[in-house]
Design a protein around this motif. Structure first.
Motif, PDB file in Angstrom:
ATOM      1  N   GLU A  10      43.371  61.937  35.620  1.00  0.00           N
ATOM      2  CA  GLU A  10      44.245  62.253  34.494  1.00  0.00           C
ATOM      3  C   GLU A  10      44.872  63.633  34.647  1.00  0.00           C
TER       4      GLU A  10
ATOM      5  N   LYS B  21      49.133  64.191  35.273  1.00  0.00           N
ATOM      6  CA  LYS B  21      50.040  65.021  34.456  1.00  0.00           C
ATOM      7  C   LYS B  21      50.872  65.940  35.349  1.00  0.00           C
TER       8      LYS B  21
ATOM      9  N   GLU C 288      53.676  63.951  37.077  1.00  0.00           N
ATOM     10  CA  GLU C 288      54.826  63.576  36.245  1.00  0.00           C
ATOM     11  C   GLU C 288      56.055  64.420  36.553  1.00  0.00           C
TER      12      GLU C 288
END
Length: 426
Positions: free
Chosen positions: A218, A222, A225
């Motif tokens: 996770e 991020k 992205e």
């Protein structure tokens, strides 16, 4: 006895080292001085380490190698000062909560002596340091030959191995696996004597691994992205549930599924590997493997993946992988031939490559957790252990440090696309 700021355990006493000398030389010795210095942790999360300089005298005639092979080997190496000799010892005290899943005592007592004997018979160097003494403490304590005075060093974790160093390490790994295969076939009961670190270890440890895996996913998702072209990869990573991970990960360690199985090192990464360099040209010329607590019975591909993914520079991994696998196999095959292993039974290169493909998913795990953890800065790695992996504040600090490292980001950019092409994320 002297040491640094950290307290010296009571068991590192003169009585212990008197017993060590007696066991090593099989005759009385007298300690003249004893210095014990705690070592700071720079990547070993499982043990406390102490470096010992022991000056002693043998109280009777000189050591006879024919009388005691180990003592003779020590005597040849130990520098003399008058009648005094010096023994350099590295003490590894495995933490109590890990001793129940460690195979290190079994490896050093039963497996490695036979593997090293095979290597010597082939004209090759031993693959592990000499063990002087073993002591049962709260955990498990081993007293090894300290190879530092002989010029062996651990390379910096955050730099990784260049191509020449990688070739030497894979040559030594091929030799080790060959000798291990010979040992495994002559000791067929070994599989049942070895604990599996991942597959049937400790539920708490498995949960810790999963937590690190998914929190890291996770965190890096991020960051990704902001990388154009990675949208579908991010989506696949986030769909990769714990159940999917277990279904793909744990079967990798089922030796019954392997075309070739033997006793593995089990934790092939840069902090467990010592290199010795030539004084004239500076090239690496020998390697020794440390820390066998995660040793297990399984596919040699596990060791190969571990070394490549955690410790080799990206340029080597990207451009020289196939060639280095062939180099590993040449050392594996030639060692078996010298040892007079039946030619018709030598596993083929195709067998090794098939195992690498079958266990390829292990690389995804290695990238997301172990490789990332190896890249923690020296300042933050001091004093790290498995308990601190449960400290959310410390882990958050670690992740911020790891994923600000350019080598980590470049490796993720390259490897995640490669994994996606190989179908590992689907």
């Amino acid at each position: 006895m002297s040491g640094a700021n950290k307290a010296i355990p009571e068991y590192l006493s003169e009585d212990t080292f008197n017993n060590l000398l007696l066991q090593t030389f099989e005759r009385p010795a007298q300690i003249r001085s004893l210095q014990v210095i705690p070592q700071k942790s720079f990547g070993n999360y499982c043990s406390d380490i102490y470096r010992v300089t022991l000056k002693y005298e043998i109280n009777d005639s000189s050591v006879d190698k024919s009388d005691n092979d180990k003592a003779g080997e020590v005597a040849q190496r130990a520098p003399a000062n008058g009648e005094q000799r010096v023994l350099h010892v590295l003490v590894k005290d495995l933490f109590e909560n890990l001793s129940t899943i460690s195979n290190e005592k079994f490896m050093y007592a039963q497996v490695l002596p036979e593997i090293n004997k095979t290597l010597r018979s082939c004209g090759l160097q031993p693959i592990s340091p000499m063990v002087y003494y073993t002591l049962k403490t709260a955990g498990e304590t081993h007293f090894f030959e300290d190879l530092t005075p002989r010029g062996y060093v651990i390379r910096p974790r955050t730099i990784g191995y260049d191509e020449d160093e990688t070739r030497l390490l894979f040559k030594r790994l091929g030799e080790y696996h060959a000798a291990s295969l010979i040992y495994t076939e002559s000791h067929p009961a070994v599989q049942g004597k070895m604990r599996q670190f991942y597959a049937v270890s400790d539920p708490a440890l498995e949960l810790c691994i999963e937590d690190q895996m998914y929190d890291n996913i996770e965190h890096v998702a991020k960051i990704m992205e902001t990388w154009p072209g990675y949208e579908s990869i991010i989506a696949k990573m986030r769909k990769h549930t714990r159940e999917v991970f277990r279904s793909k990960f744990l079967p990798l360690f089922d030796a019954s599924q392997a075309k070739l199985a033997l006793v593995l090192h089990g934790d092939m990464w840069i902090a467990n590997l010592l290199l010795q360099y030539n004084n004239n040209d500076g090239k690496a010329e020998d390697a020794v493997f440390l820390d066998y607590q995660n040793s297990c019975y399984g596919s040699p591909a596990i060791d190969i993946h571990n070394l490549f993914m955690t410790s080799v520079q990206l340029s080597v991994l990207a451009h020289s992988y196939d060639d280095i696998i062939a180099h590993y196999y040449a050392a594996f095959r030639s060692t078996l031939l010298v040892a007079k292993y039946p030619v018709e039974r030598i596993p083929t290169l195709r067998c090794i490559v098939d195992e690498l493909h079958r266990t390829d998913y292990f690389n995804y795990y290695l990238l997301i957790f172990p490789f990332a953890q190896t890249m923690l800065s020296d300042e933050l790695v001091k004093g790290m252990n498995f308990n601190k992996l449960q400290d959310k504040q410390r882990v958050a600090l670690n992740r911020a440090d790891i994923y600000s490292n350019e080598r980590v980001l470049e490796t993720y950019k390259y490897m995640l696309k490669a994994f996606d092409e190989r179908g590992l994320l689907g």
